[in-house]
Design an enzyme around this catalytic site. Sequence first.
Site, PDB file in Angstrom:
ATOM      1  N   ARG A   1       4.258   3.415   2.803  1.00  0.00           N
ATOM      2  CA  ARG A   1       5.016   2.522   3.758  1.00  0.00           C
ATOM      3  C   ARG A   1       6.579   2.169   3.263  1.00  0.00           C
ATOM      4  O   ARG A   1       6.422   2.489   4.765  1.00  0.00           O
ATOM      5  CB  ARG A   1       4.768   0.877   3.382  1.00  0.00           C
TER       6      ARG A   1
ATOM      7  N   ASP B   1       1.090  -1.074  -0.100  1.00  0.00           N
ATOM      8  CA  ASP B   1      -0.151   0.236   0.273  1.00  0.00           C
ATOM      9  C   ASP B   1       0.801   1.435   0.020  1.00  0.00           C
ATOM     10  O   ASP B   1       1.473   1.785   0.899  1.00  0.00           O
ATOM     11  CB  ASP B   1      -0.891   0.469   0.934  1.00  0.00           C
TER      12      ASP B   1
ATOM     13  N   HIS C   1     -11.364  -1.248   9.138  1.00  0.00           N
ATOM     14  CA  HIS C   1     -10.092  -2.245   9.845  1.00  0.00           C
ATOM     15  C   HIS C   1     -11.115  -2.259  11.209  1.00  0.00           C
ATOM     16  O   HIS C   1     -10.714  -3.280  11.690  1.00  0.00           O
ATOM     17  CB  HIS C   1      -9.047  -1.204   9.965  1.00  0.00           C
TER      18      HIS C   1
ATOM     19  N   LYS D   1      -9.840   0.829  -5.576  1.00  0.00           N
ATOM     20  CA  LYS D   1     -10.096   0.781  -4.445  1.00  0.00           C
ATOM     21  C   LYS D   1     -11.236   2.147  -3.645  1.00  0.00           C
ATOM     22  O   LYS D   1     -10.974   2.728  -4.370  1.00  0.00           O
ATOM     23  CB  LYS D   1      -9.159  -0.406  -3.251  1.00  0.00           C
ATOM     24  N   HIS D   2     -12.031   1.933  -3.164  1.00  0.00           N
ATOM     25  CA  HIS D   2     -12.880   0.249  -2.656  1.00  0.00           C
ATOM     26  C   HIS D   2     -14.445   0.479  -2.802  1.00  0.00           C
ATOM     27  O   HIS D   2     -15.063   0.851  -2.960  1.00  0.00           O
ATOM     28  CB  HIS D   2     -12.871   0.186  -0.884  1.00  0.00           C
TER      29      HIS D   2
ATOM     30  N   ASP E   1     -10.355  -7.148   0.612  1.00  0.00           N
ATOM     31  CA  ASP E   1      -9.956  -6.518   1.388  1.00  0.00           C
ATOM     32  C   ASP E   1      -8.918  -7.575   2.134  1.00  0.00           C
ATOM     33  O   ASP E   1      -9.480  -8.523   2.064  1.00  0.00           O
ATOM     34  CB  ASP E   1     -10.486  -5.338   1.970  1.00  0.00           C
TER      35      ASP E   1
ATOM     36  N   ARG F   1      -6.966  10.776   1.615  1.00  0.00           N
ATOM     37  CA  ARG F   1      -6.208   9.833   0.469  1.00  0.00           C
ATOM     38  C   ARG F   1      -7.608   9.665  -0.928  1.00  0.00           C
ATOM     39  O   ARG F   1      -7.509   9.375  -2.124  1.00  0.00           O
ATOM     40  CB  ARG F   1      -7.133   9.071   0.742  1.00  0.00           C
TER      41      ARG F   1
END
Length: 344
Positions: A81, A73, A190, A177-178, A256, A147
Amino acid sequence: MSTLNSPVNLPLGPLMIDIAGTELSALDRERLCHPLVGGMILFSRNYANPEQLARLCADIHALRNPPLPIAVDHEGGRVQRFREGFTVLPAMRRLGDWWDRAPEAALAAARDIGYVLASELRARGVDLSFAPVLDLDYGSSGVIGDRAFHRDPQGVAELAGALIDGLHRAGMIACGKHFPGHGHVAADSHVAIPVDARSLAELAEDIAPYRCLKLDGVMPAHVIYPRVDDRPAGFSQRWLTMLREELAFDGVIFSDDLSMEGASVAGDIVARADAAWAAGCDMLLVCNAPDAVAELLARWQPTPDPARARRVERLTPREAAKAWAALEFDPHYQQGRQAIRTLA
């Protein structure tokens, strides 16, 4: 078990898993050579510096033939990351703000920033990033927020399309996504089970970017849209059939992360895998849950599907990556870096 000098000839399986550290352990090698595994996802904990990352990716690629696709990601903004040693990418909403003022300049910047994103990752051995985010920013979702490129579906489609052009120019696939849209719900999948109570007609704007973009992959949301189906989109045959048939999408459908709370409605990890596979997902992600991976590798027995396996094979880049040193002489790369400096 594979060694670096003798890759295992093995078709790519339907699971994408992760590892704990910055190098492969004996257990990592054993799991990554399991027939159910078909990909690897990296996190910040797997990164020390660019040289270490390149060694790790080379070791992963050397395990199997065809090599396991390596994903991350790496969208920009809050979700990147690898930072030290990489270009720090802006949040995509910055491009949306630019699009409001000067759309053509913003689209050129998005194209070049997509090239920077993909070319840097590929130069270190990473094959794909789960980008771009196609959610609309309604202002209600903290987990999406900046985002998202924009609230306007046309702005999202144009900017994401330009970014995708940049990814493709560097030989990287694009994964939207998503699906069908996570931007309207406040809950974070999450840690919760989000519910979006809008009708299919009210979701038309969210779905619009998926109708016009050249996507190689799509990741459905762990969101329930009860006026369409009582299952989260990634477990819903209705949603994924719409994606395949009405939207004519023939790329890879990624679940996901099945360890997220938003997936818990399907049951334990094997039930979640069964549900995602039955709905039509091609590649199932299981992240930050090594015990769940062990359980799946021991107990999950999906019916093989050659069509899905062929789609997964398309994740592997078809052209060699440019060396890191060569990027300094690449005009698209330099234009992208300049665009990022302008946004900063």
